[in-house]
Design a protein around this motif. Structure first.
Motif, PDB file in Angstrom:
ATOM      1  N   ALA A   8     -48.330  55.646  -1.518  1.00 26.77           N
ATOM      2  CA  ALA A   8     -48.847  54.596  -2.403  1.00 26.77           C
ATOM      3  C   ALA A   8     -50.247  54.151  -2.009  1.00 26.77           C
ATOM      4  O   ALA A   8     -51.024  53.677  -2.857  1.00 26.77           O
ATOM      5  N   SER A   9     -50.604  54.278  -0.728  1.00 28.96           N
ATOM      6  CA  SER A   9     -51.918  53.833  -0.267  1.00 28.96           C
ATOM      7  C   SER A   9     -53.025  54.835  -0.592  1.00 28.96           C
ATOM      8  O   SER A   9     -54.203  54.521  -0.425  1.00 28.96           O
ATOM      9  N   VAL A  10     -52.644  56.030  -1.070  1.00 28.08           N
ATOM     10  CA  VAL A  10     -53.657  57.043  -1.387  1.00 28.08           C
ATOM     11  C   VAL A  10     -54.534  56.576  -2.546  1.00 28.08           C
ATOM     12  O   VAL A  10     -55.756  56.783  -2.545  1.00 28.08           O
ATOM     13  N   LEU A  11     -53.931  55.940  -3.551  1.00 29.15           N
ATOM     14  CA  LEU A  11     -54.693  55.486  -4.715  1.00 29.15           C
ATOM     15  C   LEU A  11     -55.740  54.459  -4.326  1.00 29.15           C
ATOM     16  O   LEU A  11     -56.908  54.562  -4.731  1.00 29.15           O
ATOM     17  N   THR A  12     -55.346  53.458  -3.551  1.00 27.38           N
ATOM     18  CA  THR A  12     -56.311  52.432  -3.147  1.00 27.38           C
ATOM     19  C   THR A  12     -57.377  53.011  -2.219  1.00 27.38           C
ATOM     20  O   THR A  12     -58.543  52.615  -2.294  1.00 27.38           O
TER      21      THR A  12
ATOM     22  N   ALA B  28     -58.499  59.355   6.303  1.00 31.77           N
ATOM     23  CA  ALA B  28     -57.395  59.490   5.345  1.00 31.77           C
ATOM     24  C   ALA B  28     -56.171  60.122   5.991  1.00 31.77           C
ATOM     25  O   ALA B  28     -55.051  59.959   5.489  1.00 31.77           O
ATOM     26  N   THR B  29     -56.378  60.824   7.083  1.00 33.07           N
ATOM     27  CA  THR B  29     -55.245  61.425   7.792  1.00 33.07           C
ATOM     28  C   THR B  29     -54.317  60.366   8.387  1.00 33.07           C
ATOM     29  O   THR B  29     -53.196  60.696   8.800  1.00 33.07           O
ATOM     30  N   GLN B  30     -54.769  59.123   8.448  1.00 32.63           N
ATOM     31  CA  GLN B  30     -53.973  58.054   9.049  1.00 32.63           C
ATOM     32  C   GLN B  30     -53.191  57.240   8.020  1.00 32.63           C
ATOM     33  O   GLN B  30     -52.510  56.279   8.402  1.00 32.63           O
TER      34      GLN B  30
ATOM     35  N   VAL C 243     -63.192  47.730   7.212  1.00 30.94           N
ATOM     36  CA  VAL C 243     -63.691  48.993   7.763  1.00 30.94           C
ATOM     37  C   VAL C 243     -63.113  49.220   9.156  1.00 30.94           C
ATOM     38  O   VAL C 243     -62.692  50.334   9.490  1.00 30.94           O
ATOM     39  N   LEU C 244     -63.079  48.176   9.965  1.00 29.37           N
ATOM     40  CA  LEU C 244     -62.565  48.316  11.325  1.00 29.37           C
ATOM     41  C   LEU C 244     -61.100  48.736  11.317  1.00 29.37           C
ATOM     42  O   LEU C 244     -60.704  49.671  12.040  1.00 29.37           O
ATOM     43  N   PHE C 245     -60.286  48.074  10.516  1.00 29.49           N
ATOM     44  CA  PHE C 245     -58.857  48.377  10.498  1.00 29.49           C
ATOM     45  C   PHE C 245     -58.564  49.694   9.781  1.00 29.49           C
ATOM     46  O   PHE C 245     -57.732  50.486  10.240  1.00 29.49           O
ATOM     47  N   SER C 246     -59.241  49.938   8.672  1.00 26.32           N
ATOM     48  CA  SER C 246     -58.916  51.104   7.861  1.00 26.32           C
ATOM     49  C   SER C 246     -59.515  52.396   8.402  1.00 26.32           C
ATOM     50  O   SER C 246     -58.899  53.460   8.275  1.00 26.32           O
ATOM     51  N   HIS C 247     -60.721  52.322   9.000  1.00 19.72           N
ATOM     52  CA  HIS C 247     -61.429  53.548   9.349  1.00 19.72           C
ATOM     53  C   HIS C 247     -61.874  53.628  10.804  1.00 19.72           C
ATOM     54  O   HIS C 247     -62.409  54.653  11.217  1.00 19.72           O
ATOM     55  N   GLY C 248     -61.713  52.567  11.580  1.00 19.04           N
ATOM     56  CA  GLY C 248     -61.991  52.641  13.000  1.00 19.04           C
ATOM     57  C   GLY C 248     -63.352  52.131  13.423  1.00 19.04           C
ATOM     58  O   GLY C 248     -64.208  51.789  12.600  1.00 19.04           O
ATOM     59  N   VAL C 249     -63.544  52.097  14.733  1.00 18.48           N
ATOM     60  CA  VAL C 249     -64.776  51.566  15.319  1.00 18.48           C
ATOM     61  C   VAL C 249     -66.005  52.389  14.939  1.00 18.48           C
ATOM     62  O   VAL C 249     -67.045  51.825  14.573  1.00 18.48           O
TER      63      VAL C 249
ATOM     64  N   GLU D 128     -54.750  50.279  19.112  1.00 12.87           N
ATOM     65  CA  GLU D 128     -53.840  51.417  19.107  1.00 12.87           C
ATOM     66  C   GLU D 128     -54.407  52.610  18.348  1.00 12.87           C
ATOM     67  O   GLU D 128     -53.940  53.732  18.522  1.00 12.87           O
ATOM     68  N   SER D 129     -55.381  52.375  17.478  1.00 12.88           N
ATOM     69  CA  SER D 129     -56.002  53.461  16.720  1.00 12.88           C
ATOM     70  C   SER D 129     -57.476  53.142  16.503  1.00 12.88           C
ATOM     71  O   SER D 129     -57.917  52.856  15.385  1.00 12.88           O
ATOM     72  N   PRO D 130     -58.276  53.180  17.574  1.00 10.58           N
ATOM     73  CA  PRO D 130     -59.662  52.716  17.469  1.00 10.58           C
ATOM     74  C   PRO D 130     -60.602  53.694  16.773  1.00 10.58           C
ATOM     75  O   PRO D 130     -61.642  53.270  16.257  1.00 10.58           O
ATOM     76  N   TRP D 131     -60.288  54.988  16.768  1.00  5.68           N
ATOM     77  CA  TRP D 131     -61.251  55.974  16.281  1.00  5.68           C
ATOM     78  C   TRP D 131     -61.201  56.168  14.773  1.00  5.68           C
ATOM     79  O   TRP D 131     -62.241  56.321  14.137  1.00  5.68           O
ATOM     80  N   LEU D 132     -60.000  56.154  14.199  1.00  2.00           N
ATOM     81  CA  LEU D 132     -59.873  56.403  12.763  1.00  2.00           C
ATOM     82  C   LEU D 132     -59.126  55.304  12.028  1.00  2.00           C
ATOM     83  O   LEU D 132     -58.933  55.392  10.817  1.00  2.00           O
ATOM     84  N   GLY D 133     -58.697  54.274  12.722  1.00  2.00           N
ATOM     85  CA  GLY D 133     -58.000  53.178  12.069  1.00  2.00           C
ATOM     86  C   GLY D 133     -56.683  53.602  11.466  1.00  2.00           C
ATOM     87  O   GLY D 133     -56.002  54.508  11.961  1.00  2.00           O
ATOM     88  N   TYR D 134     -56.322  52.965  10.352  1.00  2.00           N
ATOM     89  CA  TYR D 134     -55.041  53.224   9.697  1.00  2.00           C
ATOM     90  C   TYR D 134     -55.210  53.731   8.268  1.00  2.00           C
ATOM     91  O   TYR D 134     -54.229  53.827   7.537  1.00  2.00           O
ATOM     92  N   GLY D 135     -56.422  54.023   7.858  1.00  3.39           N
ATOM     93  CA  GLY D 135     -56.660  54.568   6.531  1.00  3.39           C
ATOM     94  C   GLY D 135     -56.811  53.527   5.444  1.00  3.39           C
ATOM     95  O   GLY D 135     -57.606  53.684   4.522  1.00  3.39           O
ATOM     96  N   ALA D 136     -56.055  52.439   5.515  1.00  4.66           N
ATOM     97  CA  ALA D 136     -56.077  51.401   4.480  1.00  4.66           C
ATOM     98  C   ALA D 136     -55.410  50.151   5.028  1.00  4.66           C
ATOM     99  O   ALA D 136     -54.669  50.210   6.015  1.00  4.66           O
ATOM    100  N   PRO D 137     -55.661  48.984   4.414  1.00  2.00           N
ATOM    101  CA  PRO D 137     -54.951  47.764   4.807  1.00  2.00           C
ATOM    102  C   PRO D 137     -53.444  47.921   4.626  1.00  2.00           C
ATOM    103  O   PRO D 137     -52.981  48.706   3.797  1.00  2.00           O
TER     104      PRO D 137
END
Length: 450
Positions: free
Chosen positions: A100-104, A93-95, A360-366, A330-339
């Motif tokens: 607006a993406s917090v709700l989803t 979630a730090t990413q 899961v891969l994009f939002s939260h990482g490997v 560019e962000s393999p460990w924690l992803g981007y938090g959401a699409p």
């Protein structure tokens, strides 16, 4: 003659006996089945009110409260893997890149948590009840809702309704496309890009792919119930619903649904052949024959072919997948938090959708993806130990899920359906193992008379 006092065999009155056994802790109260019946059995009610999506985590919270009140709840095998997955998701979630993406993000996390709570609840209930089959009844009710609402999508495909939840939500929230799809009631999806446009059943879900995913997961559970319960009105109703369910299921035109069911039947058939289980083999033949007869009346191959030829579904998905792989570097460990929405792909959907694997891969990482896949792999291996015909049918649910993960999103009610089936299968497998290795207790020989 001196008198020798015999050693005392009991403590004198008034002195505590240190060797006395400690009282056993009271047996915790048995968990009720009605919360599961309310959650899975009242799906048409939740759908009509618009609370099927937003209310689902609240029903999970009810289960969690009952578990906390009960206390001393056993965790199903491999639960630690899912807890690790949840921990990584929370940290990701730090990413998040926008408020607006917090709700989803919160809603998807709620679905992940609810799935675990459902699994723990079902596992505990199944372990403590003599009539283990009764625990599967709420999932059978969920199946009836799928069939009935699927037929509603066939007979009234244009039906739509503004729900009470939609009215109660703030206007800005209700108009958000992601939320609007969840709370605005409709029975089917329609694509004008097809050569022969048809309405594809979706209710009670917002998207027809979710319907196909749920159908494939629930089908083995229905067959398993008919094998565990050999008589009764519910068994015959389920048997009658199987051929009826094929019409809305086939008209979804979900290729991944057919692929996952086919993979599940293939694994089930191989296991039946290796173990010489004639009953399982006969049930597979029965399901395949019913499906084959349905294709005589529904030109499923032609409909799917027309849809594929006239749409860019495959191209759109591939462009999203390629972009996910490019950006996750560019962000393999924690992803981007959401699409996220971008203009660099041909698809209109955000990056990180069109498949739970990519989300899961994009939002939260490997690491999160590895944990997600590891849980389903562990569940498949654990459930594969089942020996009964019903247990073997249930054991293919994780296999079906693994096939669907690259194509279908599971951050919805279907994840709870999967955890329900897997938890029940684990409890059934444990009971079968205990019976198989149980040995009669030796009877102590009576002392011979002097």
């Amino acid at each position: 003659m001196p008198v020798t006092r015999a050693p005392a065999t009991s403590e004198p009155a008034g002195r505590p006996n240190a060797a006395a056994p400690l009282p056993r802790p009271p047996t915790p109260p048995r968990l009720p089945l009605w919360p599961l019946a309310a959650m899975f059995g009242l799906v048409p009610v939740w759908w009509l009110t618009g609370a099927f999506y937003l209310g689902w985590p609240l029903l999970g919270a009810l289960l969690f409260a009952l578990l906390v009140i009960r206390g001393r709840v056993p965790l199903p095998p491999a639960a630690g893997i899912w807890l690790l997955f949840l921990a990584v998701v929370v940290v990701s979630a730090t990413q998040l890149q926008s408020p607006a993406s917090v709700l989803t993000f919160a809603l998807r996390l709620a679905f992940y948590l609810t799935a675990l709570v459902v699994g723990v609840y079902v596992y505990a209930v199944a372990r403590e009840r003599a009539d283990l089959v009764a625990v599967l009844v709420p999932l059978c009710a969920f199946w009836f809702a799928l069939v009935a609402l699927g037929w509603l999508g066939v007979l009234a495909p244009r039906f739509a309704l503004t729900t009470p939840v939609e009215v109660l939500l703030p206007g800005g929230v209700a108009r958000t496309p992601f939320i609007h799809d969840m709370v605005h009631l409709s029975t089917a999806e329609y694509s004008e890009r097809s050569l022969n446009p048809i309405y594809r059943p979706a209710a009670p879900f917002a998207y027809t792919n979710n319907y196909g995913s749920a159908y494939a997961m629930t089908l083995p559970c229905v067959v398993a119930f008919t094998m565990l319960r050999r008589r009764g009105a519910l068994r015959w109703a389920l048997l009658a619903s199987l051929p009826l369910s094929l019409v809305p299921a086939f008209l979804t035109l979900n290729r991944a649904m057919f692929l996952s069911i086919g993979a599940g039947l293939a694994v089930l058939g191989v296991r039946a052949a290796l173990r010489g289980n004639v009953r399982v083999a006969a049930s597979i033949v029965g399901v395949v024959v019913i499906g084959g007869i349905a294709t005589l009346f529904i030109p499923i191959a032609e409909l799917i072919g027309n849809r594929v030829e006239a749409s860019d579904t495959n191209t759109d998905r591939l462009s999203l997948y390629v972009e996910v792989i490019r950006r996750v570097k560019e962000s393999p460990w924690l992803g981007y938090g959401a699409p996220v929405n971008v203009d660099t792909v041909t698809a209109q959907a955000p990056i990180g959708t069109q498949g739970q694997l990519w989300m899961v891969l994009f939002s939260h990482g490997v690491p999160a993806l590895l944990c997600f896949l590891a849980w389903f792999l562990a569940a498949a291996l654990i459930c594969a130990r089942a020996t009964s015909a019903a247990g073997q049918w249930l054991s293919v649910v994780p296999v079906i899920c693994l096939v669907q993960i690259p194509f279908y999103g599971m951050a919805n009610q279907n994840l709870a359906v999967a955890f329900f089936a897997v938890a029940f299968s684990m409890a059934l497998t444990e009971r079968e193992t205990a019976v198989r290795f149980r040995r009669p207790r030796p009877v102590a020989a009576e002392a011979a008379p002097a």
